[in-house]
Design a protein around this motif. Structure first.
Motif, PDB file in Angstrom:
ATOM      1  N   ALA A 132       0.834  -1.340   0.026  1.00  0.00           N
ATOM      2  CA  ALA A 132      -0.001   0.055  -0.041  1.00  0.00           C
ATOM      3  C   ALA A 132       0.844   1.395   0.025  1.00  0.00           C
ATOM      4  O   ALA A 132       0.533   2.117  -0.734  1.00  0.00           O
ATOM      5  N   ARG A 133       1.948   1.272   0.999  1.00  0.00           N
ATOM      6  CA  ARG A 133       2.860   2.411   0.716  1.00  0.00           C
ATOM      7  C   ARG A 133       3.287   2.785  -0.545  1.00  0.00           C
ATOM      8  O   ARG A 133       3.498   3.886  -0.871  1.00  0.00           O
ATOM      9  N   PRO A 142      11.546   9.088  -5.675  1.00  0.00           N
ATOM     10  CA  PRO A 142      12.617   9.111  -4.665  1.00  0.00           C
ATOM     11  C   PRO A 142      12.720   7.728  -4.333  1.00  0.00           C
ATOM     12  O   PRO A 142      11.864   6.953  -4.308  1.00  0.00           O
ATOM     13  N   HIS A 143      13.957   7.162  -3.788  1.00  0.00           N
ATOM     14  CA  HIS A 143      14.042   5.738  -3.191  1.00  0.00           C
ATOM     15  C   HIS A 143      13.382   5.696  -1.954  1.00  0.00           C
ATOM     16  O   HIS A 143      12.821   4.282  -1.419  1.00  0.00           O
ATOM     17  N   ALA A 144      13.440   6.537  -1.168  1.00  0.00           N
ATOM     18  CA  ALA A 144      12.840   6.647   0.245  1.00  0.00           C
ATOM     19  C   ALA A 144      11.300   6.450   0.241  1.00  0.00           C
ATOM     20  O   ALA A 144      10.699   7.387  -0.481  1.00  0.00           O
ATOM     21  N   LEU A 145      10.658   5.710   0.739  1.00  0.00           N
ATOM     22  CA  LEU A 145       9.155   5.434   0.708  1.00  0.00           C
ATOM     23  C   LEU A 145       8.623   6.012   2.207  1.00  0.00           C
ATOM     24  O   LEU A 145       7.456   6.106   2.199  1.00  0.00           O
ATOM     25  N   GLY A 146       9.655   6.120   3.131  1.00  0.00           N
ATOM     26  CA  GLY A 146       8.980   6.664   4.504  1.00  0.00           C
ATOM     27  C   GLY A 146       8.910   5.376   5.339  1.00  0.00           C
ATOM     28  O   GLY A 146       8.728   4.084   4.969  1.00  0.00           O
ATOM     29  N   ARG A 185      12.769   1.575   1.579  1.00  0.00           N
ATOM     30  CA  ARG A 185      13.248   2.122   0.503  1.00  0.00           C
ATOM     31  C   ARG A 185      13.236   1.037  -0.779  1.00  0.00           C
ATOM     32  O   ARG A 185      13.075  -0.130  -0.708  1.00  0.00           O
ATOM     33  N   ILE A 186      13.183   1.862  -1.664  1.00  0.00           N
ATOM     34  CA  ILE A 186      13.212   0.978  -3.256  1.00  0.00           C
ATOM     35  C   ILE A 186      14.708   0.698  -3.600  1.00  0.00           C
ATOM     36  O   ILE A 186      15.563   1.746  -3.325  1.00  0.00           O
ATOM     37  N   THR A 197      -0.538   0.948 -20.912  1.00  0.00           N
ATOM     38  CA  THR A 197      -0.003   0.616 -19.753  1.00  0.00           C
ATOM     39  C   THR A 197       1.713   0.337 -19.714  1.00  0.00           C
ATOM     40  O   THR A 197       2.094  -0.291 -20.502  1.00  0.00           O
ATOM     41  N   VAL A 198       2.250   0.735 -18.460  1.00  0.00           N
ATOM     42  CA  VAL A 198       3.853   0.699 -18.273  1.00  0.00           C
ATOM     43  C   VAL A 198       3.661  -0.163 -17.066  1.00  0.00           C
ATOM     44  O   VAL A 198       3.378   0.245 -16.131  1.00  0.00           O
ATOM     45  N   GLU A 199       4.656  -1.155 -17.100  1.00  0.00           N
ATOM     46  CA  GLU A 199       4.591  -2.053 -15.995  1.00  0.00           C
ATOM     47  C   GLU A 199       6.097  -2.294 -15.350  1.00  0.00           C
ATOM     48  O   GLU A 199       7.043  -2.180 -16.386  1.00  0.00           O
ATOM     49  N   TYR A 200       6.301  -1.987 -14.180  1.00  0.00           N
ATOM     50  CA  TYR A 200       7.472  -2.193 -13.689  1.00  0.00           C
ATOM     51  C   TYR A 200       7.755  -3.273 -12.502  1.00  0.00           C
ATOM     52  O   TYR A 200       6.775  -3.663 -11.846  1.00  0.00           O
ATOM     53  N   ARG A 201       8.914  -3.595 -12.198  1.00  0.00           N
ATOM     54  CA  ARG A 201       9.185  -4.691 -11.026  1.00  0.00           C
ATOM     55  C   ARG A 201      10.055  -3.735 -10.196  1.00  0.00           C
ATOM     56  O   ARG A 201      11.085  -3.137 -10.498  1.00  0.00           O
ATOM     57  N   VAL A 202       9.463  -3.778  -8.775  1.00  0.00           N
ATOM     58  CA  VAL A 202       9.951  -2.796  -7.862  1.00  0.00           C
ATOM     59  C   VAL A 202      10.256  -3.847  -6.633  1.00  0.00           C
ATOM     60  O   VAL A 202       9.408  -4.551  -6.300  1.00  0.00           O
ATOM     61  N   ARG A 203      11.501  -3.570  -6.501  1.00  0.00           N
ATOM     62  CA  ARG A 203      11.891  -4.314  -5.245  1.00  0.00           C
ATOM     63  C   ARG A 203      12.282  -3.303  -3.990  1.00  0.00           C
ATOM     64  O   ARG A 203      13.175  -2.337  -4.017  1.00  0.00           O
ATOM     65  N   VAL A 204      11.675  -3.624  -2.935  1.00  0.00           N
ATOM     66  CA  VAL A 204      11.522  -2.750  -1.685  1.00  0.00           C
ATOM     67  C   VAL A 204      12.153  -3.436  -0.364  1.00  0.00           C
ATOM     68  O   VAL A 204      11.564  -4.931  -0.119  1.00  0.00           O
ATOM     69  N   LEU A 205      12.973  -2.784   0.405  1.00  0.00           N
ATOM     70  CA  LEU A 205      13.453  -3.170   1.790  1.00  0.00           C
ATOM     71  C   LEU A 205      13.328  -2.446   2.765  1.00  0.00           C
ATOM     72  O   LEU A 205      13.225  -1.314   2.650  1.00  0.00           O
TER      73      LEU A 205
END
Length: 131
Positions: free
Chosen positions: A4-5, A91-95, A99-100, A120-128
């Motif tokens: 959700a974030r 930005p990489h920081a998501l709060g 972070r991405i 449609t534009v699709e991405y793979r996003v990895r978050v830690l």
């Protein structure tokens, strides 16, 4: 953290990107009941665990849809380019300590359906978590 974030951050990044925000009537985080075209929609992500030994994380397949009622696909092609630029500028920081760590373009598709163009534009996003 749930996706959700990330979803909120994507919608905010699209709405704050002047070339895109100035070209659409609105950016939606969920499918609108009524909307005037052109508009952008952050679709629900497909999420999987991407945790490491020492950090919680997830991988999300996220898509941004651009809807347009024009006669040809020229405007929706331009909107998909603006959406790509907005995602790249996020930005990489998501709060809240998230972070991405990577974001990769997966695919783009433009189709005409039910009298409107949808890009449609699709991405793979990895978050830690952490950092």
């Amino acid at each position: 953290m749930t996706a959700a974030r990330l979803h909120e951050a994507l919608a905010a990044a699209l709405a704050a990107h002047p070339p895109l925000a100035g070209s659409v009537t609105a950016v939606f985080a969920s499918p609108p009941v009524r909307a005037a075209a052109p508009y952008a929609l952050v679709a629900e992500a497909v999420v999987a665990d991407w945790s490491t030994k020492d950090a919680e994380g997830f991988e999300a397949r996220v898509a941004v849809e651009l809807h347009d009622g024009g006669e040809d696909g020229a405007r929706v092609r331009a909107l998909t380019g603006a959406a790509q630029a907005a995602v790249a500028a996020m930005p990489h920081a998501l709060g809240e300590g998230w972070r991405i760590v990577s974001r990769g373009f997966v695919r783009q598709r433009i189709v005409r359906t039910r009298g409107e163009w949808v890009g449609t534009v699709e991405y793979r996003v990895r978050v830690l978590a952490g950092g």
